[in-house]
Design an enzyme around this catalytic site. Structure first.
Site, PDB file in Angstrom:
ATOM      1  N   THR A  67       0.861  -1.478   0.051  1.00 48.60           N
ATOM      2  CA  THR A  67      -0.139  -0.067   0.093  1.00 48.60           C
ATOM      3  C   THR A  67       0.746   1.217   0.016  1.00 48.60           C
ATOM      4  O   THR A  67       0.294   2.289  -0.276  1.00 48.60           O
ATOM      5  CB  THR A  67      -0.882  -0.150   1.159  1.00 48.60           C
ATOM      6  OG1 THR A  67       0.095   0.156   2.349  1.00 48.60           O
ATOM      7  CG2 THR A  67      -1.908  -1.007   1.237  1.00 48.60           C
ATOM      8  N   HIS A 133       7.849  27.782   2.553  1.00 47.10           N
ATOM      9  CA  HIS A 133       7.703  26.514   2.919  1.00 47.10           C
ATOM     10  C   HIS A 133       9.022  26.053   3.643  1.00 47.10           C
ATOM     11  O   HIS A 133       8.828  25.391   4.467  1.00 47.10           O
ATOM     12  CB  HIS A 133       7.808  25.784   1.642  1.00 47.10           C
ATOM     13  CG  HIS A 133       6.501  26.010   0.897  1.00 47.10           C
ATOM     14  ND1 HIS A 133       5.323  25.518   1.362  1.00 47.10           N
ATOM     15  CD2 HIS A 133       6.216  26.475  -0.450  1.00 47.10           C
ATOM     16  CE1 HIS A 133       4.506  25.708   0.163  1.00 47.10           C
ATOM     17  NE2 HIS A 133       5.050  26.564  -0.654  1.00 47.10           N
TER      18      HIS A 133
HETATM   19  C1  RB5 Z   1       2.415  -6.996   2.961  1.00 46.26           C
HETATM   20  O1  RB5 Z   1       1.469  -7.959   3.005  1.00 46.26           O
HETATM   21  C2  RB5 Z   1       1.847  -5.567   3.254  1.00 46.26           C
HETATM   22  O2  RB5 Z   1       1.173  -5.407   4.459  1.00 46.26           O
HETATM   23  C3  RB5 Z   1       2.772  -4.474   3.023  1.00 46.26           C
HETATM   24  O3  RB5 Z   1       3.326  -4.562   1.855  1.00 46.26           O
HETATM   25  C4  RB5 Z   1       2.393  -2.916   3.191  1.00 46.26           C
HETATM   26  O4  RB5 Z   1       1.113  -2.774   2.663  1.00 46.26           O
HETATM   27  C5  RB5 Z   1       2.149  -2.509   4.484  1.00 46.26           C
HETATM   28  O5  RB5 Z   1       1.817  -1.205   4.782  1.00 46.26           O
END
Ligand code: RB5
Length: 143
Positions: A67, A133
């Protein structure tokens, strides 16, 4: 002179890390791992990035997990790191212009490779605006 970037990922970001190294061949990459799709813990790779930035081995880096969130949380525990999770080029441009972000974080399960290439290019080629900034960014680096 070649631009130097550290790059690190967990298993969720491994493929995109390899794609970026292939796409941006003119960059001198300091690859901090991981080195396969085998499961690893993302805080360990944020720690490697923190060490590279705090130790002066690089000024800039890219982090990639599934993510982008876990690595952002972990990397921003360092006062020397301003890691920005970007999902589009506008975020990449503004975080360089306004936050002087020194680490770009990508979510490989969120952002496709082509979009990631554009985000990376924008991040690498946009300068900090300074001005109003500066004081704000300085406040980020204080205990
Ligand atoms: C791994 O499965 C996942 O949790 C990691 O890549 C990340 O997204 C964590 O924030």
């Amino acid at each position: 002179m070649k631009k130097k970037y550290a790059i690190a990922c967990d298993h969720g970001g491994y493929d995109l890390k390899e794609d970026l190294k292939e796409k941006f061949r003119s960059i001198e990459w300091l690859d901090l791992g991981c080195d396969s799709r085998d499961s690893v813990d993302y805080p360990d790779y944020a720690a490697k990035m923190i060490k590279a930035i705090e130790g002066g081995m690089v000024e800039r880096g890219i982090l990639i997990c599934g993510t982008g969130i876990g690595l952002s949380i972990a990397a921003n525990r360092s006062l020397k790191v301003r890691a920005a999770l970007c999902t589009n080029v506008t975020m990449a441009r503004l975080t360089r212009q306004h936050n002087d972000a020194n680490v770009l974080t990508l979510g490989a399960r969120i952002t496709g490779a082509e979009a990631a290439f554009d985000i990376v290019e924008t991040f690498m080629n946009t300068e900090f605006e300074g001005g109003r900034h500066i004081a704000r960014v300085e406040k980020l680096g204080k205990e």
